[in-house]
Enzyme design. Sequence first.
Site, PDB file in Angstrom:
ATOM      1  CE  LYS A 124      -4.653   0.759   0.115  1.00 24.96           C
ATOM      2  NZ  LYS A 124      -5.577  -0.091  -0.150  1.00 24.96           N
ATOM      3  CG  ASP A 164      -6.977   2.888  -1.257  1.00 29.29           C
ATOM      4  OD1 ASP A 164      -7.634   1.859  -1.158  1.00 29.29           O
ATOM      5  OD2 ASP A 164      -7.173   3.810  -0.368  1.00 29.29           O
TER       6      ASP A 164
HETATM    7  N1  GLU Z   1      -7.302  -0.024  -3.226  1.00 24.81           N
HETATM    8  C1  GLU Z   1      -7.639  -1.121  -3.534  1.00 24.81           C
HETATM    9  C2  GLU Z   1      -8.126  -2.081  -2.374  1.00 24.81           C
HETATM   10  O1  GLU Z   1      -8.176  -1.666  -1.213  1.00 24.81           O
HETATM   11  C3  GLU Z   1      -7.568  -1.784  -4.796  1.00 24.81           C
HETATM   12  C4  GLU Z   1      -6.079  -2.313  -4.646  1.00 24.81           C
HETATM   13  C5  GLU Z   1      -5.419  -2.568  -6.124  1.00 24.81           C
HETATM   14  O2  GLU Z   1      -6.291  -2.645  -7.131  1.00 24.81           O
HETATM   15  O3  GLU Z   1      -4.320  -2.983  -6.202  1.00 24.81           O
HETATM   16  O4  GLU Z   1      -8.260  -3.314  -2.452  1.00 24.81           O
END
Ligand code: GLU
Length: 447
Positions: A124, A164
């Site tokens: 993340k 996100d």
């Molecule tokens: N931010 C999204 C999540 O919390 C998607 C992450 C992604 O597609 O890599 O899963």
Amino acid sequence: MEVKSLMTALEAKHPGENEYLQAVREVLESIEEVYNQHPEFEKAKIVERIVEPDRIFTFRVTWVDDKGEVQTNLGYRVQFNSAIGPYKGGLRFHKAVTPSMLKFLGFEQTFKNALTTLPMGGGKGGSDFDPVGKSDGEIMRFCQAFMQELWQNIGPDTDVPAGDVGVGGREIGYLFGMYTKLAREYNVGVLTGKGATWGGSILRPEATGFGALYFTEHVLKTAGKDIKGCTVALSGFGNVAWGAALKATELGAKVVAISGPDGVCEIPGGITSEMIDYMLEMRASNRNKVEDMATKYPEAAKFTPGKKAWSVKCDIALPCAFQNELNGDDAKELIANGTWCCCEVSNMGCTPEAIETFQSNGILFAPGKAVNAGGVSVSGLEMTQNAMHISWSGAEVDEKLHYIMESIHSACVKYGKKADGTIDYVKGANIAGFMKVAQAMLEQGIV
Ligand code: GLU
């Protein structure tokens, strides 16, 4: 393993990192019993290792705003765990971003990604950059400056960021443009959530919301219920809430509330497709005001400042915005108003008190790492398409998304079924995700 002493040690090591400690505690409490039946995990100190990220990059992001003033933000990438695949997870641009927030999200992502059936590790990243009120040019310059620092640490087989909160298709475009310029190659699989004409997967924008509703359907079906005719209150009006509103309406439910940081919009007649389309404009405006819906559709929507979506009477509550957005009092208010199901679409959207309140009152509850996994799943499918140099049709992607959400639901049932036949989805999701990552770590030795 004993949760209490492990948590005391972690709290001493990471003081004040509340979101991170909250996310770790929830997982450890769920897995304690199963973990202690595996002495090989204890011997390899899996739990002590799994709660710490592999590494964190912190960097300064300097950019120039529209007034010509120099602005400085902090940027981060948390590479949490790569036991089952390259680091994978979104970037969050929000003024409240801290290392604690990104560590909790990276930790959750590790188990969520393990549930998807796809080979993806957890990561993340993000920044304390606040997109609210920024112009398109400012967003672009910030994304470019952010990527200048990050580009050497990511790659299709290393770490694959995506969107996100505060990062959608537009931001991914600016990030990808700068990455390509710096890397001097068209490394298409380095980011997901790309535009459909340049390597993006069809259905990625819808995937988190659609997947959440597919999962909700399974939860309801298992409990002998049907979503048709149900009233739904959801929080937020961003990309996730948009997809959830679209699919809920398509499945015959009535979305009676959406909300924002400024308050709630009640929509007694149910949200219409025009209003769902307008949610996209609201997000693109960077105003961050749900009131705009009531201004545009005064007949259909009534805005109340300072109130949450959880004050609106509904059958099903879908938190789609931010961590800890639904607390114990909100849960009590929902239950008093007749809510019988809450599927968490945001990451850690409910506080531990809210989850406790739902579970002890027999309310159907499913956690974010299972419910919202459709988003990262279609990101995983985007990586597959990129690696194969092909693109699948919407129908193909949707079929795979259906299969993945069903698999996640089955995994939750396998590990979360209680003696009385009901399902503890929190326990089920945590144990299923943990077992997969822990087993991979064990097989790969002490690294
Ligand atoms: N931010 C999204 C999540 O919390 C998607 C992450 C992604 O597609 O890599 O899963």
